[in-house]
Design a protein around this motif. Sequence first.
Motif, PDB file in Angstrom:
ATOM      1  N   ALA A 139       0.816  -1.215   0.000  1.00  0.00           N
ATOM      2  CA  ALA A 139       0.000   0.000   0.000  1.00  0.00           C
ATOM      3  C   ALA A 139       0.855   1.274   0.000  1.00  0.00           C
ATOM      4  CB  ALA A 139      -0.934   0.007   1.210  1.00  0.00           C
ATOM      5  N   ASP A 140       2.191   1.095   0.064  1.00  0.00           N
ATOM      6  CA  ASP A 140       3.128   2.218   0.063  1.00  0.00           C
ATOM      7  C   ASP A 140       2.892   3.158   1.248  1.00  0.00           C
ATOM      8  OD1 ASP A 140       5.300   3.679  -0.926  1.00  0.00           O
ATOM      9  OD2 ASP A 140       4.006   4.994  -2.106  1.00  0.00           O
ATOM     10  N   VAL A 141       2.768   2.548   2.442  1.00  0.00           N
ATOM     11  CA  VAL A 141       2.681   3.320   3.676  1.00  0.00           C
ATOM     12  C   VAL A 141       3.734   2.800   4.659  1.00  0.00           C
ATOM     13  CG1 VAL A 141       0.216   3.845   3.419  1.00  0.00           C
ATOM     14  CG2 VAL A 141       0.900   1.865   4.733  1.00  0.00           C
ATOM     15  N   ASN A 142       4.089   3.615   5.619  1.00  0.00           N
ATOM     16  CA  ASN A 142       5.079   3.252   6.620  1.00  0.00           C
ATOM     17  C   ASN A 142       4.546   2.128   7.513  1.00  0.00           C
ATOM     18  OD1 ASN A 142       6.261   3.667   9.455  1.00  0.00           O
ATOM     19  ND2 ASN A 142       7.647   4.836   8.141  1.00  0.00           N
ATOM     20  N   ARG A 143       5.381   1.151   7.848  1.00  0.00           N
ATOM     21  CA  ARG A 143       4.936   0.021   8.658  1.00  0.00           C
ATOM     22  C   ARG A 143       4.533   0.443  10.067  1.00  0.00           C
ATOM     23  NH1 ARG A 143       4.817  -2.901  12.499  1.00  0.00           N
ATOM     24  NH2 ARG A 143       6.721  -2.126  13.385  1.00  0.00           N
ATOM     25  N   SER A 144       5.229   1.405  10.639  1.00  0.00           N
ATOM     26  CA  SER A 144       4.843   1.848  11.988  1.00  0.00           C
ATOM     27  C   SER A 144       3.494   2.570  11.944  1.00  0.00           C
ATOM     28  CB  SER A 144       5.925   2.713  12.630  1.00  0.00           C
ATOM     29  OG  SER A 144       6.122   3.889  11.891  1.00  0.00           O
ATOM     30  N   TYR A 145       3.214   3.264  10.850  1.00  0.00           N
ATOM     31  CA  TYR A 145       1.903   3.898  10.675  1.00  0.00           C
ATOM     32  C   TYR A 145       0.827   2.822  10.564  1.00  0.00           C
ATOM     33  CZ  TYR A 145      -1.803   6.754   8.572  1.00  0.00           C
ATOM     34  OH  TYR A 145      -2.985   7.376   8.295  1.00  0.00           O
ATOM     35  N   MET A 146       1.142   1.739   9.844  1.00  0.00           N
ATOM     36  CA  MET A 146       0.200   0.617   9.712  1.00  0.00           C
ATOM     37  C   MET A 146      -0.122   0.047  11.092  1.00  0.00           C
ATOM     38  SD  MET A 146      -1.535  -1.322   7.666  1.00  0.00           S
ATOM     39  CE  MET A 146      -0.783  -0.788   6.157  1.00  0.00           C
ATOM     40  N   SER A 147       0.887  -0.084  11.925  1.00  0.00           N
ATOM     41  CA  SER A 147       0.678  -0.590  13.282  1.00  0.00           C
ATOM     42  C   SER A 147      -0.245   0.333  14.071  1.00  0.00           C
ATOM     43  CB  SER A 147       2.023  -0.716  13.997  1.00  0.00           C
ATOM     44  OG  SER A 147       1.847  -1.116  15.332  1.00  0.00           O
ATOM     45  N   ARG A 148      -0.037   1.647  13.961  1.00  0.00           N
ATOM     46  CA  ARG A 148      -0.890   2.609  14.662  1.00  0.00           C
ATOM     47  C   ARG A 148      -2.326   2.546  14.154  1.00  0.00           C
ATOM     48  NH1 ARG A 148       3.527   5.829  13.640  1.00  0.00           N
ATOM     49  NH2 ARG A 148       2.339   7.207  12.270  1.00  0.00           N
ATOM     50  N   LEU A 149      -2.498   2.324  12.840  1.00  0.00           N
ATOM     51  CA  LEU A 149      -3.846   2.185  12.293  1.00  0.00           C
ATOM     52  C   LEU A 149      -4.549   0.967  12.881  1.00  0.00           C
ATOM     53  CD1 LEU A 149      -3.306   2.988   8.515  1.00  0.00           C
ATOM     54  CD2 LEU A 149      -4.449   4.420  10.209  1.00  0.00           C
ATOM     55  N   GLU A 150      -3.841  -0.151  12.962  1.00  0.00           N
ATOM     56  CA  GLU A 150      -4.443  -1.380  13.488  1.00  0.00           C
ATOM     57  C   GLU A 150      -4.727  -1.299  14.984  1.00  0.00           C
ATOM     58  OE1 GLU A 150      -2.805  -5.147  12.497  1.00  0.00           O
ATOM     59  OE2 GLU A 150      -3.199  -4.871  10.364  1.00  0.00           O
ATOM     60  N   LYS A 151      -4.042  -0.438  15.682  1.00  0.00           N
ATOM     61  CA  LYS A 151      -4.293  -0.238  17.118  1.00  0.00           C
ATOM     62  C   LYS A 151      -5.373   0.808  17.354  1.00  0.00           C
ATOM     63  CE  LYS A 151       0.410  -1.315  18.565  1.00  0.00           C
ATOM     64  NZ  LYS A 151       1.653  -0.743  19.085  1.00  0.00           N
ATOM     65  N   GLY A 152      -5.791   1.489  16.287  1.00  0.00           N
ATOM     66  CA  GLY A 152      -6.777   2.551  16.437  1.00  0.00           C
ATOM     67  C   GLY A 152      -6.169   3.820  17.006  1.00  0.00           C
ATOM     68  N   ALA A 153      -4.851   3.971  16.874  1.00  0.00           N
ATOM     69  CA  ALA A 153      -4.161   5.124  17.436  1.00  0.00           C
ATOM     70  C   ALA A 153      -3.998   6.266  16.438  1.00  0.00           C
ATOM     71  CB  ALA A 153      -2.784   4.698  17.955  1.00  0.00           C
ATOM     72  N   SER A 154      -4.268   6.012  15.157  1.00  0.00           N
ATOM     73  CA  SER A 154      -4.155   7.049  14.125  1.00  0.00           C
ATOM     74  C   SER A 154      -5.411   7.063  13.273  1.00  0.00           C
ATOM     75  CB  SER A 154      -2.954   6.788  13.217  1.00  0.00           C
ATOM     76  OG  SER A 154      -1.752   7.037  13.875  1.00  0.00           O
ATOM     77  N   TYR A 155      -5.708   8.232  12.752  1.00  0.00           N
ATOM     78  CA  TYR A 155      -6.838   8.389  11.832  1.00  0.00           C
ATOM     79  C   TYR A 155      -6.324   8.295  10.396  1.00  0.00           C
ATOM     80  CZ  TYR A 155      -9.723  10.258  15.619  1.00  0.00           C
ATOM     81  OH  TYR A 155     -10.442  10.415  16.768  1.00  0.00           O
ATOM     82  N   PRO A 156      -6.849   7.384   9.589  1.00  0.00           N
ATOM     83  CA  PRO A 156      -6.404   7.309   8.198  1.00  0.00           C
ATOM     84  C   PRO A 156      -7.131   8.346   7.339  1.00  0.00           C
ATOM     85  CG  PRO A 156      -8.039   5.629   8.577  1.00  0.00           C
ATOM     86  CD  PRO A 156      -7.795   6.309   9.907  1.00  0.00           C
ATOM     87  N   GLY A 157      -6.435   8.846   6.330  1.00  0.00           N
ATOM     88  CA  GLY A 157      -7.073   9.722   5.361  1.00  0.00           C
ATOM     89  C   GLY A 157      -7.730   8.878   4.272  1.00  0.00           C
ATOM     90  N   LEU A 158      -8.506   9.542   3.431  1.00  0.00           N
ATOM     91  CA  LEU A 158      -9.195   8.834   2.349  1.00  0.00           C
ATOM     92  C   LEU A 158      -8.223   8.169   1.379  1.00  0.00           C
ATOM     93  CD1 LEU A 158     -12.065  11.349   1.589  1.00  0.00           C
ATOM     94  CD2 LEU A 158     -12.223   9.170   2.816  1.00  0.00           C
ATOM     95  N   LYS A 159      -7.099   8.825   1.124  1.00  0.00           N
ATOM     96  CA  LYS A 159      -6.113   8.250   0.204  1.00  0.00           C
ATOM     97  C   LYS A 159      -5.571   6.930   0.759  1.00  0.00           C
ATOM     98  CE  LYS A 159      -2.039   9.575  -2.438  1.00  0.00           C
ATOM     99  NZ  LYS A 159      -1.088  10.660  -2.720  1.00  0.00           N
TER     100      LYS A 159
END
Length: 77
Positions: free
Chosen positions: A29-49
């Motif tokens: 998906a061309d995203v940072n792995r640590s960002y992916m981890s935060r997404l799966e933990k519900g710690a970050s809000y993803p944008g539409l892109k």
Amino acid sequence: MDLRQAFAANLRRLRYAKGLSQEDLAYEADVNRSYMSRLEKGASYPGLKIIGKLASVLEVEPAELLRLPPRKKARGR
């Protein structure tokens, strides 16, 4: 359950179903792995892109990542 937590749960479920690691999904998906981890933990809000990129790699409609779980019925009714 708020939308961010629903997204996180759906992302994990769909990633597991595809047999992908967080690292593999992040790479595809061309995203940072640590960002992916935060997404799966519900710690970050993803944008539409990002939602679009993840849905594409997981081969689902973007709405599937945002689907809320069914509401539980109250007992005794």
